[in-house]
Design an enzyme around this catalytic site. Structure first.
Site, PDB file in Angstrom:
ATOM      1  N   GLU A  68     -11.601  -8.343  11.094  1.00  0.00           N
ATOM      2  CA  GLU A  68     -11.183  -6.958  10.820  1.00  0.00           C
ATOM      3  C   GLU A  68     -10.246  -6.449  11.908  1.00  0.00           C
ATOM      4  O   GLU A  68      -9.258  -5.763  11.611  1.00  0.00           O
ATOM      5  CB  GLU A  68     -12.401  -6.046  10.698  1.00  0.00           C
ATOM      6  CG  GLU A  68     -12.058  -4.606  10.377  1.00  0.00           C
ATOM      7  CD  GLU A  68     -11.359  -4.441   9.037  1.00  0.00           C
ATOM      8  OE1 GLU A  68     -10.284  -3.797   8.996  1.00  0.00           O
ATOM      9  OE2 GLU A  68     -11.869  -4.952   8.030  1.00  0.00           O
ATOM     10  N   GLU A  75      -1.787  -4.883  10.374  1.00  0.00           N
ATOM     11  CA  GLU A  75      -1.356  -3.656   9.695  1.00  0.00           C
ATOM     12  C   GLU A  75      -0.565  -2.747  10.627  1.00  0.00           C
ATOM     13  O   GLU A  75       0.440  -2.152  10.225  1.00  0.00           O
ATOM     14  CB  GLU A  75      -2.565  -2.918   9.127  1.00  0.00           C
ATOM     15  CG  GLU A  75      -3.193  -3.635   7.947  1.00  0.00           C
ATOM     16  CD  GLU A  75      -4.417  -2.924   7.384  1.00  0.00           C
ATOM     17  OE1 GLU A  75      -4.929  -1.989   8.035  1.00  0.00           O
ATOM     18  OE2 GLU A  75      -4.849  -3.311   6.290  1.00  0.00           O
ATOM     19  N   GLU A  84       8.845   1.565   5.165  1.00  0.00           N
ATOM     20  CA  GLU A  84       9.255   1.418   3.766  1.00  0.00           C
ATOM     21  C   GLU A  84       8.274   0.516   3.033  1.00  0.00           C
ATOM     22  O   GLU A  84       7.625  -0.336   3.622  1.00  0.00           O
ATOM     23  CB  GLU A  84      10.645   0.768   3.689  1.00  0.00           C
ATOM     24  CG  GLU A  84      11.750   1.587   4.290  1.00  0.00           C
ATOM     25  CD  GLU A  84      13.070   0.835   4.257  1.00  0.00           C
ATOM     26  OE1 GLU A  84      13.204  -0.095   3.432  1.00  0.00           O
ATOM     27  OE2 GLU A  84      13.954   1.172   5.053  1.00  0.00           O
ATOM     28  N   LYS A  85       8.194   0.724   1.712  1.00  0.00           N
ATOM     29  CA  LYS A  85       7.410  -0.186   0.888  1.00  0.00           C
ATOM     30  C   LYS A  85       8.245  -1.435   0.663  1.00  0.00           C
ATOM     31  O   LYS A  85       9.326  -1.355   0.086  1.00  0.00           O
ATOM     32  CB  LYS A  85       7.029   0.468  -0.425  1.00  0.00           C
ATOM     33  CG  LYS A  85       6.047   1.592  -0.243  1.00  0.00           C
ATOM     34  CD  LYS A  85       5.477   2.046  -1.560  1.00  0.00           C
ATOM     35  CE  LYS A  85       4.538   3.210  -1.296  1.00  0.00           C
ATOM     36  NZ  LYS A  85       3.273   3.062  -1.911  1.00  0.00           N
ATOM     37  N   HIS A  86       7.746  -2.542   1.159  1.00  0.00           N
ATOM     38  CA  HIS A  86       8.469  -3.801   1.046  1.00  0.00           C
ATOM     39  C   HIS A  86       7.478  -4.874   0.593  1.00  0.00           C
ATOM     40  O   HIS A  86       6.325  -4.878   1.044  1.00  0.00           O
ATOM     41  CB  HIS A  86       9.083  -4.184   2.399  1.00  0.00           C
ATOM     42  CG  HIS A  86      10.027  -5.337   2.321  1.00  0.00           C
ATOM     43  ND1 HIS A  86       9.599  -6.640   2.245  1.00  0.00           N
ATOM     44  CD2 HIS A  86      11.377  -5.363   2.304  1.00  0.00           C
ATOM     45  CE1 HIS A  86      10.647  -7.430   2.184  1.00  0.00           C
ATOM     46  NE2 HIS A  86      11.748  -6.689   2.218  1.00  0.00           N
ATOM     47  N   LYS A  93      -0.201  -7.245   4.615  1.00  0.00           N
ATOM     48  CA  LYS A  93      -1.414  -6.429   4.632  1.00  0.00           C
ATOM     49  C   LYS A  93      -2.458  -6.968   3.660  1.00  0.00           C
ATOM     50  O   LYS A  93      -3.658  -6.998   3.979  1.00  0.00           O
ATOM     51  CB  LYS A  93      -1.082  -4.980   4.306  1.00  0.00           C
ATOM     52  CG  LYS A  93      -0.317  -4.287   5.421  1.00  0.00           C
ATOM     53  CD  LYS A  93      -0.082  -2.823   5.085  1.00  0.00           C
ATOM     54  CE  LYS A  93       0.535  -2.089   6.239  1.00  0.00           C
ATOM     55  NZ  LYS A  93       0.516  -0.643   6.061  1.00  0.00           N
ATOM     56  N   ASP A  94      -2.034  -7.400   2.488  1.00  0.00           N
ATOM     57  CA  ASP A  94      -2.971  -7.940   1.495  1.00  0.00           C
ATOM     58  C   ASP A  94      -3.616  -9.241   1.979  1.00  0.00           C
ATOM     59  O   ASP A  94      -4.808  -9.465   1.781  1.00  0.00           O
ATOM     60  CB  ASP A  94      -2.271  -8.178   0.164  1.00  0.00           C
ATOM     61  CG  ASP A  94      -1.894  -6.887  -0.549  1.00  0.00           C
ATOM     62  OD1 ASP A  94      -2.334  -5.808  -0.098  1.00  0.00           O
ATOM     63  OD2 ASP A  94      -1.146  -6.962  -1.551  1.00  0.00           O
ATOM     64  N   SER A  97      -6.249  -8.428   4.455  1.00  0.00           N
ATOM     65  CA  SER A  97      -7.440  -7.928   3.753  1.00  0.00           C
ATOM     66  C   SER A  97      -8.211  -9.068   3.101  1.00  0.00           C
ATOM     67  O   SER A  97      -9.452  -9.055   3.064  1.00  0.00           O
ATOM     68  CB  SER A  97      -7.035  -6.904   2.690  1.00  0.00           C
ATOM     69  OG  SER A  97      -6.512  -5.758   3.291  1.00  0.00           O
TER      70      SER A  97
END
EC number: 2.7.1.107
Length: 118
Positions: A68, A75, A84-86, A93-94, A97
């Site tokens: 974690e 992150e 920005e969303k890239h 990040k996924d 996780s």
């Protein structure tokens, strides 16, 4: 040019503790997992199992916290690089996780096996 400072035990320990404090202040998932760890450790102490089985449960429980923290670091770095969303930022990040999910699954599987064998 070398960007790494010289190694100093006390200074490096201070950096590590600073990271822990930051995670406790800003990472709700880490706080929740740390709270769960308190109950998990109590369960490990109370369960009728061998020392080896208890150590496996303890190590896999600590592994969840370690993964974690690494996920949180990933992150933070992604957020530092771009807001920005890239697709690659999302993937990083996924994947972090997913690593947390796998460590929790491993810990749960160890609990199931220990409880079945105890």
């Amino acid at each position: 040019m070398n960007n790494k400072p010289k190694y100093h035990l006390f200074k490096n320990t201070q950096y590590a503790l600073s990271g822990l404090v930051h995670a406790l202040k800003t990472e709700s998932s880490f706080k929740l997992e740390l709270l769960c760890a308190v109950f998990i450790i109590a369960g490990i102490i109370l369960i009728d199992a061998s020392l080896t089985q208890k150590m496996i449960l303890l190590v896999t429980g600590i592994l969840v916290l370690i993964v974690e923290l690494i996920n949180s670091a990933i992150e933070n770095v992604v957020d530092l690089v771009t807001l920005e969303k890239h697709p690659l930022a999302k993937a990083a990040k996924d994947i972090g996780s997913t690593a947390v999910m796998f460590s929790i699954g491993l810990h749960a599987a160890c609990w199931i096996l220990v409880l079945l064998w105890a």
